[in-house]
Design a protein around this motif. Structure first.
Motif, PDB file in Angstrom:
ATOM      1  N   GLY A 243       0.838  -1.205   0.000  1.00  0.00           N
ATOM      2  CA  GLY A 243       0.000   0.000   0.000  1.00  0.00           C
ATOM      3  C   GLY A 243       0.864   1.243   0.000  1.00  0.00           C
ATOM      4  N   ILE A 244       0.267   2.383  -0.348  1.00  0.00           N
ATOM      5  CA  ILE A 244       0.950   3.670  -0.360  1.00  0.00           C
ATOM      6  C   ILE A 244       0.280   4.562   0.683  1.00  0.00           C
ATOM      7  CG2 ILE A 244       1.588   5.699  -1.706  1.00  0.00           C
ATOM      8  CD1 ILE A 244       2.936   3.207  -2.704  1.00  0.00           C
ATOM      9  N   SER A 245       1.037   5.006   1.668  1.00  0.00           N
ATOM     10  CA  SER A 245       0.476   5.852   2.718  1.00  0.00           C
ATOM     11  C   SER A 245      -0.043   7.175   2.167  1.00  0.00           C
ATOM     12  CB  SER A 245       1.534   6.130   3.789  1.00  0.00           C
ATOM     13  OG  SER A 245       2.000   4.931   4.373  1.00  0.00           O
ATOM     14  N   HIS A 246      -1.198   7.586   2.644  1.00  0.00           N
ATOM     15  CA  HIS A 246      -1.787   8.891   2.314  1.00  0.00           C
ATOM     16  C   HIS A 246      -1.996   9.079   0.814  1.00  0.00           C
ATOM     17  CE1 HIS A 246      -1.253   9.846   6.498  1.00  0.00           C
ATOM     18  NE2 HIS A 246       0.038   9.618   6.405  1.00  0.00           N
ATOM     19  N   SER A 247      -2.324   8.020   0.141  1.00  0.00           N
ATOM     20  CA  SER A 247      -2.626   8.097  -1.288  1.00  0.00           C
ATOM     21  C   SER A 247      -3.742   7.128  -1.625  1.00  0.00           C
ATOM     22  CB  SER A 247      -1.381   7.759  -2.120  1.00  0.00           C
ATOM     23  OG  SER A 247      -1.686   7.706  -3.507  1.00  0.00           O
ATOM     24  N   SER A 248      -4.502   7.459  -2.653  1.00  0.00           N
ATOM     25  CA  SER A 248      -5.578   6.577  -3.109  1.00  0.00           C
ATOM     26  C   SER A 248      -5.090   5.593  -4.163  1.00  0.00           C
ATOM     27  CB  SER A 248      -6.728   7.419  -3.690  1.00  0.00           C
ATOM     28  OG  SER A 248      -6.289   8.156  -4.826  1.00  0.00           O
ATOM     29  N   TYR A 249      -3.777   5.545  -4.374  1.00  0.00           N
ATOM     30  CA  TYR A 249      -3.174   4.692  -5.406  1.00  0.00           C
ATOM     31  C   TYR A 249      -2.913   3.284  -4.877  1.00  0.00           C
ATOM     32  CZ  TYR A 249       0.627   2.842  -8.366  1.00  0.00           C
ATOM     33  OH  TYR A 249       1.421   2.058  -9.148  1.00  0.00           O
ATOM     34  N   THR A 250      -3.265   2.284  -5.678  1.00  0.00           N
ATOM     35  CA  THR A 250      -2.972   0.887  -5.352  1.00  0.00           C
ATOM     36  C   THR A 250      -2.036   0.306  -6.410  1.00  0.00           C
ATOM     37  OG1 THR A 250      -5.146   0.606  -4.336  1.00  0.00           O
ATOM     38  CG2 THR A 250      -3.939  -1.398  -4.922  1.00  0.00           C
ATOM     39  N   PRO A 251      -0.795  -0.029  -6.052  1.00  0.00           N
ATOM     40  CA  PRO A 251       0.145  -0.594  -7.030  1.00  0.00           C
ATOM     41  C   PRO A 251      -0.267  -2.000  -7.466  1.00  0.00           C
ATOM     42  CG  PRO A 251       1.286   0.289  -5.106  1.00  0.00           C
ATOM     43  CD  PRO A 251      -0.168   0.220  -4.754  1.00  0.00           C
ATOM     44  N   LEU A 252       0.432  -2.496  -8.467  1.00  0.00           N
ATOM     45  CA  LEU A 252       0.206  -3.862  -8.931  1.00  0.00           C
ATOM     46  C   LEU A 252       0.394  -4.861  -7.794  1.00  0.00           C
ATOM     47  CD1 LEU A 252       2.199  -3.861 -12.301  1.00  0.00           C
ATOM     48  CD2 LEU A 252      -0.259  -4.203 -12.081  1.00  0.00           C
ATOM     49  N   ASP A 253      -0.342  -5.983  -7.875  1.00  0.00           N
ATOM     50  CA  ASP A 253      -0.139  -7.028  -6.875  1.00  0.00           C
ATOM     51  C   ASP A 253       0.147  -8.384  -7.502  1.00  0.00           C
ATOM     52  OD1 ASP A 253      -2.578  -7.721  -7.910  1.00  0.00           O
ATOM     53  OD2 ASP A 253      -3.701  -7.478  -6.041  1.00  0.00           O
ATOM     54  N   ASP A 254       0.376  -8.393  -8.814  1.00  0.00           N
ATOM     55  CA  ASP A 254       0.633  -9.647  -9.522  1.00  0.00           C
ATOM     56  C   ASP A 254       2.127  -9.760  -9.827  1.00  0.00           C
ATOM     57  OD1 ASP A 254      -0.201 -12.028 -11.210  1.00  0.00           O
ATOM     58  OD2 ASP A 254       0.761 -10.760 -12.718  1.00  0.00           O
ATOM     59  N   ALA A 255       2.772 -10.797  -9.319  1.00  0.00           N
ATOM     60  CA  ALA A 255       4.225 -10.940  -9.442  1.00  0.00           C
ATOM     61  C   ALA A 255       4.689 -10.994 -10.885  1.00  0.00           C
ATOM     62  CB  ALA A 255       4.685 -12.195  -8.691  1.00  0.00           C
ATOM     63  N   ILE A 256       3.967 -11.693 -11.737  1.00  0.00           N
ATOM     64  CA  ILE A 256       4.378 -11.832 -13.137  1.00  0.00           C
ATOM     65  C   ILE A 256       4.322 -10.488 -13.851  1.00  0.00           C
ATOM     66  CG2 ILE A 256       3.781 -12.877 -15.351  1.00  0.00           C
ATOM     67  CD1 ILE A 256       2.832 -15.343 -13.811  1.00  0.00           C
ATOM     68  N   THR A 257       3.245  -9.738 -13.608  1.00  0.00           N
ATOM     69  CA  THR A 257       3.102  -8.429 -14.247  1.00  0.00           C
ATOM     70  C   THR A 257       4.138  -7.447 -13.722  1.00  0.00           C
ATOM     71  OG1 THR A 257       0.723  -8.854 -14.391  1.00  0.00           O
ATOM     72  CG2 THR A 257       1.464  -6.619 -14.867  1.00  0.00           C
ATOM     73  N   ILE A 258       4.425  -7.507 -12.427  1.00  0.00           N
ATOM     74  CA  ILE A 258       5.453  -6.640 -11.854  1.00  0.00           C
ATOM     75  C   ILE A 258       6.794  -6.893 -12.547  1.00  0.00           C
ATOM     76  CG2 ILE A 258       6.846  -6.214  -9.782  1.00  0.00           C
ATOM     77  CD1 ILE A 258       4.276  -6.749  -8.151  1.00  0.00           C
ATOM     78  N   GLU A 259       7.114  -8.160 -12.741  1.00  0.00           N
ATOM     79  CA  GLU A 259       8.375  -8.516 -13.400  1.00  0.00           C
ATOM     80  C   GLU A 259       8.399  -8.006 -14.837  1.00  0.00           C
ATOM     81  OE1 GLU A 259      11.145 -12.493 -14.063  1.00  0.00           O
ATOM     82  OE2 GLU A 259       9.429 -12.531 -12.701  1.00  0.00           O
ATOM     83  N   GLU A 260       7.308  -8.151 -15.541  1.00  0.00           N
ATOM     84  CA  GLU A 260       7.239  -7.678 -16.929  1.00  0.00           C
ATOM     85  C   GLU A 260       7.401  -6.163 -17.001  1.00  0.00           C
ATOM     86  OE1 GLU A 260       3.469  -9.129 -18.164  1.00  0.00           O
ATOM     87  OE2 GLU A 260       4.188 -11.150 -18.687  1.00  0.00           O
ATOM     88  N   GLU A 261       6.695  -5.454 -16.125  1.00  0.00           N
ATOM     89  CA  GLU A 261       6.767  -3.988 -16.137  1.00  0.00           C
ATOM     90  C   GLU A 261       8.155  -3.506 -15.724  1.00  0.00           C
ATOM     91  OE1 GLU A 261       4.049  -1.574 -16.913  1.00  0.00           O
ATOM     92  OE2 GLU A 261       3.726  -3.460 -17.989  1.00  0.00           O
ATOM     93  N   PHE A 262       8.775  -4.203 -14.801  1.00  0.00           N
ATOM     94  CA  PHE A 262      10.118  -3.818 -14.362  1.00  0.00           C
ATOM     95  C   PHE A 262      11.118  -3.934 -15.511  1.00  0.00           C
ATOM     96  CE2 PHE A 262      14.175  -4.670 -12.059  1.00  0.00           C
ATOM     97  CZ  PHE A 262      14.227  -3.490 -11.326  1.00  0.00           C
TER      98      PHE A 262
END
Length: 428
Positions: A225-244
């Protein structure tokens, strides 16, 4: 702010890309053309409005940073929830898309170029390493809420003196920054924006600070989670790896060092590729392109903490880089000025300081570690083995002797020595 200026801002916000006459009729019908023009000029100079076009085609829009500030007026729990947007990264085309305008990139390059012109890549970084270790370690840690002041940070880095009563995590955070910065500078000739290097920086920064030590230098596979923000980052490991991998590929293709640096500050925190310590990783990594191009580093020393966080939230929730860009430019200009002055102070007319730098370092280390004293005959022999011209050897050895005599706990890092190494050494 004068009423006419606020009226203009309100009108342009509701009617983007309006011309001056349209703005006058809609926002200030009782004001003269001159009064409206002056108000528009003040708003542009203050960064509240952006202007484009010429003559009758001139139009005005709300500046991007102002959009972010207006968005942040609402409490974070009342702002619309947003998820990771892959199009934000996909839309960026290296060397065709620019987050920093050409005029600003030119301004940054002029400010960051060392006094006396450019020199061999990495030489400048090594000259100012001692100061950079303190400045960047303190400033980056401060942005994470660390309560060490800069003098306490300097004593910790140079003498290993931790402040009693401080949380051990704060001490470790600073020491980890020192390790990560040294890693970058020591490997500047070979380091790149690749998985191993980014993982290495993260691992050094995360050492001892994660609940699961196995997550240091590794992409996450769990939600964050991100403190004091309405943003929710990715939670899928495969997609995180691809985007990275996409992030790193695009970053590596960017030619301009300032654009490359800022790109890392934007997209590493946005992706939140690691379970924690993403912003710290981005701040250290953002210095790689600057130092490799022999520009002054970005120390973050004068960066406004609140504005930096607001700029990141603008990226998280709006994919708007304007406020962070504004903060980056202002902070870099201040940082560059300090390191330009520092460069001028450490520049030496001694040829040995530049041309025979590696030899001088070896001579000092040899005298400390092997002979426990500076033996001129031994060092002259060493100079001959290094093929230093005979007519220059006496001057080079004399310079090395001066550096040896000036050794103390605060500058041993130049020669990768430790305080215990000079115990019993004759420093005369």
């Amino acid at each position: 702010m004068a009423t006419i200026e606020q009226d203009i801002l309100d009108y342009v916000a509701a009617h983007p890309e309006s011309g001056r006459e349209t703005i006058r009729r809609g926002a200030a019908p009782k004001s003269s053309d001159t009064t409206v023009w002056r108000a528009l000029k003040r708003l542009v100079e203050a960064g509240r409005l952006e202007v484009s076009g010429k003559g009758r085609a001139t139009v005005y829009t709300i500046a991007g940073a102002a959009v972010v500030r207006a968005h942040l007026q609402a409490p974070y729990n009342r702002r619309p929830p947003v998820a990771y947007n892959p199009e934000f990264l996909d839309a960026y085309l290296p060397n065709r898309t620019f987050y920093i305008a050409e005029v600003d990139r030119d301004r940054l390059k002029k400010a960051g170029q060392p006094v006396g012109g450019m020199i061999k890549a990495g030489t400048y970084a090594r000259r100012i390493l001692e100061q950079l270790l303190v400045d960047l370690s303190w400033a980056s840690s401060r942005l994470e809420g660390n309560t060490y002041d800069i003098l306490q940070t300097e004593r910790l880095i140079r003498f290993g003196e931790a402040v009693e009563g401080k949380d051990r995590k704060e001490t470790l955070m600073i020491l980890n920054h020192k390790e990560a910065i040294e890693y970058v500078v020591d490997n500047l000739d070979d380091i790149g924006l690749s998985r191993p290097n980014l993982f290495g920086i993260h691992a050094l920064l995360a050492d001892g600070l994660l609940a699961d030590p196995a997550m240091a230098g590794r992409l996450r596979g769990t939600p964050v989670g991100i403190s004091h923000s309405s943003y929710t980052p990715l939670d899928d490991a495969i997609t995180i790896e691809e985007e990275f991998d996409i992030l790193l590929h695009k970053a590596a293709e960017i030619n301009d060092p300032f654009e490359q640096s800022f790109f890392l500050l934007v997209h590493i925190p946005y992706l939140q590729a690691f379970v924690d310590i993403n912003k710290r990783t981005s701040r250290v990594a953002s210095n790689i392109p600057l130092l490799q191009a022999d520009f002054a580093p970005m120390s973050f020393l004068t960066m406004d903490d609140a504005a930096y966080i607001d700029g990141l939230i603008g990226i998280y929730e709006l994919n708007n880089v304007a406020l962070l860009r504004e903060v980056f430019i202002d902070s870099y200009l201040a940082s560059a000025e300090k390191y330009r002055i520092l460069r001028a102070e450490v520049d030496s007319p001694e040829k040995a300081a530049i041309v025979y730098r590696d030899f001088v370092r070896e001579a000092v280390r040899y005298s400390v570690l092997q002979t426990k004293a500076f033996r001129e005959g031994d060092i002259l022999d060493l100079a001959a083995r290094h093929d230093i011209p005979e007519d220059e050897r006496d001057a080079v050895v004399a310079y090395a002797h001066e550096q040896f005599k000036g050794l103390h706990e605060g500058n041993l890092i130049r020669y990768r020595l430790k305080p215990k190494d000079i115990e019993g050494v004759d420093l005369s």
